[in-house]
Write a protein that holds these residues in place. Structure first.
Motif, PDB file in Angstrom:
ATOM      1  N   ARG A 176     134.685  85.321  41.942  1.00 26.90           N
ATOM      2  CA  ARG A 176     133.902  84.072  41.809  1.00 26.90           C
ATOM      3  C   ARG A 176     134.418  82.773  41.320  1.00 26.90           C
ATOM      4  O   ARG A 176     133.949  81.716  41.555  1.00 26.90           O
ATOM      5  N   GLY A 227     130.405  77.456  41.451  1.00 23.54           N
ATOM      6  CA  GLY A 227     130.674  77.710  42.890  1.00 23.54           C
ATOM      7  C   GLY A 227     131.126  76.655  43.978  1.00 23.54           C
ATOM      8  O   GLY A 227     130.538  75.364  43.177  1.00 23.54           O
ATOM      9  N   PRO A 265     131.388  81.775  48.635  1.00 23.28           N
ATOM     10  CA  PRO A 265     130.143  82.295  47.802  1.00 23.28           C
ATOM     11  C   PRO A 265     129.427  83.230  48.440  1.00 23.28           C
ATOM     12  O   PRO A 265     129.787  83.689  49.598  1.00 23.28           O
ATOM     13  N   GLU A 284     125.818  79.318  42.594  1.00 19.43           N
ATOM     14  CA  GLU A 284     126.111  79.320  41.094  1.00 19.43           C
ATOM     15  C   GLU A 284     126.814  78.361  40.486  1.00 19.43           C
ATOM     16  O   GLU A 284     127.698  77.863  41.205  1.00 19.43           O
TER      17      GLU A 284
END
Length: 791
Positions: free
Chosen positions: A61, A470, A436, A467
């Motif tokens: 992430r 990101g 992502p 998100e």
């Protein structure tokens, strides 16, 4: 409340349209989009698992940066600062060739992977490029380059209209197709037989595709080129050839009989282990079919004679008059191709314009063999690779001799990996940049539309917002280009602006372009799109073969070829069948509607991004049409049927007539719920038939003392593996099969599901010395192995 969003599936070459169910920012379901103009609702298990892949908890992430030997989470700014500090300094010290670039298969499944690597290579100035093409499809690029002058001019079988399909080394019921973009490939093959057509499958395994066929031939692996040569010989010897309209565009036909004189059915039969009469009968059936297409893929490509086999596929299509003919094999015309131009001689296709530093491998399509990467890193001297940029690649598993490459990567001065996972390759990186999840990225199929069995165009905006923390995948790539070129800190939009300026400068200066003489700055100001990548897509669509050309006067350069390629119009005259929601024509069934031209003359202006966005289910651009001679780029301006590099390979192929494997040979196999090493971390796609077992024929198992469910040691050039045995009569005697993409047993990865059932890495059986010489493609099929039972 749940909502739905459309998305083109990025998990294989079929490019099916999906309808995603989304709750909040989570994809909770995926089904086929019934209004998609190309896939009409078809979906496979990979597409159905889109949500599980999207939400995989093992996905990275945030960026990782190596500090004191350990990869630690970092900010995006810290990651790019590390790259900007390392790569330009290394290039200044050791030269541009000290940096290598590796591009993996997933690059062709993303917009970013298609738009930015060319800019990255230009910024670096390196010739050390290694891609997955030399692990699967490079022989087809080379043969097309030699035949047609363009390595991307790859004809595809006209599945929906052909009467006879000869399929070699392909299992589309498991793979969904390769270099032939066709949603519901299984359904199209069944439709072929339902309309009275014939399907012939050549494969040493009785695959699901072979089970569907009217005729299944199971030759020795690696003998495809010999079989194809015998088919061509028979057509020539029995005067069954009929080039038709191709005759006036073809050179080399007169020399072909002499070149193939040695490859009689009787001569090749022992090496193929097929009866000569069966080979001759197949040639006659191919010639007698009203229309026919010959299609060869991975099994006929990743062998010792992959390029001759790929060449002979199209030689057969030419000899039977089925190349560039409806119902035969045709060249797609994608919406982002260059607009057709007047037929004229081109620059041709060059091989070996430069060579690799250590072993002297010739480049093919500006690429070196992936099998040569380790030696280029290990071997000291000028041009030694000391830094590597790896984008969506896992060559430790996908290339031969992963142990050697694994050790070589550990010794690099600096490595960058653009990858959502910490896998067997990216674990060596000094900086990992994770894109992502796919639901958060826009999607357009630049490559696969060029191999599609029907001309169409579709675009998916992001289904879910990025998100927190990101970064958009295209921005990740753009910032990487800036960081390695010493321009860290520049806004990423500058990369897209430069690409747009370069394209418009070329087009407005080109007398054959519809934009010739226009003001580039004015045209740039007319582009639509929210992001830089969307503006670049808009430009490519508008100057492409179906584009609105910014409303400039109608009339294409290209004369008759352009007119026959599609019904042209600029501004007011051009329209297409589209699927756009309620009340729209969803695109009739591709089988029953296969002869429709896909054009609705009253539907409005030509193509651009705005028009494409108005049709979220895509726009049907009609069936494939003949495109010769306009697409030919050979020096002669003709099909060069017997190019010199191929002619020079034929003595080596003749020597193979005497080859007889002394023992077992190995082939790979596909799984419907897998794709290389990508998807073994998704629980929904593991188990069942998706297992890493060694298929062995009962006769071989009995002779060697192997038991179903037992263990065996398999040994080849590169070493040994211990694998579980699965005894089955679906494979011919003398052949064993082990799937690729497995071997998830190394420490330092974050693949919890894959590492729990790691399997064995079949490519570790190879040391990288077995290559198809013209293309540099690794021989991954048809190589000798030894088996020993283990307690």
């Amino acid at each position: 409340m749940p909502r739905t969003a459309l998305r083109i599936c990025p998990l294989c070459e079929a490019t099916c349209g999906l309808t995603l169910t989304i709750e909040g920012s989570t994809v909770t379901g995926a089904r086929g989009d019934r209004e998609d103009v190309f896939s009409h609702g078809f979906i496979c298990p990979k597409g159905a698992a889109f949500g599980a892949l999207d939400a995989d908890p093992d996905r990275l992430r945030s960026p990782l940066v190596r500090r004191d030997g350990r990869l630690e989470e970092a900010t995006w700014e810290e990651a790019y600062e590390a790259i900007a500090a390392a790569v330009p300094a290394l290039v200044r010290k050791r030269g541009a060739q000290s940096v290598g670039v590796v591009l993996g298969n997933p690059n062709v499944h993303t917009m970013a992977g298609q738009l930015y690597p060319p800019l990255l290579l230009k910024a670096l100035g390196t010739r050390n490029l290694f891609t997955a093409s030399t692990l699967d499809q490079m022989p087809k690029h080379v043969s097309s380059g030699l035949l047609f002058g363009d390595p991307f001019a790859i004809p595809v079988p006209d599945l929906d209209r052909t009467d006879f399909l000869l399929l070699l080394g392909a299992n589309p019921l498991e793979s969904n197709g390769s270099l032939c973009t066709a949603p519901d490939f299984p359904g199209r093959l069944k439709a072929l037989r339902a309309r009275g057509g014939t399907l012939v499958v050549v494969d040493p395994r009785r695959t699901r595709t072979a089970q569907l066929a009217d005729r299944h031939l199971a030759p020795r692996p690696g003998s495809d080129a010999l079989l194809l040569a015998a088919l061509a010989h028979t057509l020539l010897a029995e005067k069954l050839t009929d080039l038709g309209e191709l005759a006036e565009h073809t050179d080399g036909f007169g020399e072909l009989s002499g070149a193939l004189a040695s490859f009689t059915p009787e001569a090749v039969a022992p090496a193929c282990d097929l009866p000569a009469d069966e080979i001759r009968d197949l040639a006659r059936a191919l010639a007698a079919a009203p229309t026919a297409a010959v299609y060869g893929r991975i099994g006929s490509s990743t062998v010792a004679y992959g390029t001759p086999a790929s060449w002979l596929v199209d030689v057969l299509n030419v000899l039977t008059g089925n190349l560039d003919r409806p119902g035969g094999s045709l060249f797609p015309l994608s919406a982002t191709d260059r607009a057709p131009r007047p037929a004229a001689p081109g620059k041709g296709f060059g091989l070996g314009r430069w060579r690799s530093r250590v072993s002297g491998h010739p480049e093919a399509k500006a690429e070196f063999p992936m099998a040569a990467l380790a030696e280029e890193i290990e071997t000291p001297g000028e041009g030694q690779i000391r830094a590597l940029v790896s984008i969506a690649a896992n060559p430790v598993l996908s290339a031969p001799d992963g142990r050697r490459l694994d050790a070589a990567l550990a010794g690099l001065d600096f490595m960058i990996s653009v990858d959502p996972y910490l896998n067997e390759t990216s674990r060596h990186a000094h900086v990992v940049l994770p894109p992502p999840p796919p639901s958060q990225s826009a999607h357009f199929d630049f490559s696969f539309n060029s191999f599609a069995i029907r001309n169409q165009v579709r675009y998916s905006p992001p289904a879910v917002p990025l998100e927190d923390g990101g970064m958009d995948e295209c921005e990740i790539h753009a910032r990487l280009v800036l960081a390695v070129s010493g321009m860290h800190g520049t806004e990423p939009e500058a990369v897209d602006d430069l690409a747009i300026q370069t394209t418009l400068a070329r087009e407005t200066a080109d007398p054959c372009s519809p934009l010739h003489g226009q003001d580039p700055a004015r045209l740039a100001g007319l582009l639509t799109g929210v992001t830089g990548p969307e503006r670049r897509l808009d430009l490519m669509l508008r100057i492409g073969p179906y584009g609105d050309r910014f409303g400039l006067p109608a009339g294409l350069p290209g004369g008759a070829d352009a007119a026959t390629a599609f019904r042209a119009g600029s501004g007011a005259a051009m329209g297409f069948r589209a699927g756009s929601g309620a009340g729209a024509d969803a695109g009739a069934d591709s089988d029953s509607d296969s002869d429709s031209d896909g054009i609705d003359a009253g539907a409005g202006p030509g193509l651009g991004l705005a028009r494409l966005l108005a049709h979220p289910h895509g726009i049907d651009l009609g069936p494939l049409r003949p495109r010769l001679p306009g697409l030919l780029k050979t020096r002669s301006g003709r099909i060069e049927l017997l190019p010199d590099p191929i002619a020079a390979e034929l003595p080596r192929l003749r020597a193979a007539l005497a080859d007889r494997p002394a023992g077992l040979v190995l082939v790979g196999r596909r799984h419907l719920r897998s794709n290389n090493s990508w998807l073994h971390n998704v629980p929904a796609l593991t188990g069942g038939s998706n297992r890493c077992t060694l298929h062995v024929h009962p006769d071989d198992a009995g002779r060697l003392g192997l038991a179903d469910g037992g263990l065996a040691r398999i040994t080849a050039d590169g070493g040994s593996l211990e694998v579980p045995v699965e005894v089955t009569d679906s494979i011919r005697a003398g052949v064993v099969s082990l799937p690729h993409g497995w071997g998830h047993d190394r420490s330092g990865t974050r693949l919890s599901v894959a590492s729990a059932t790691p399997g064995a890495n079949v490519n570790q059986l190879l040391d990288g010395t077995r290559l198809d010489p013209l293309s540099g493609t690794a021989v991954l099929n048809g190589f000798p192995v030894e088996l020993t039972p283990l307690p």
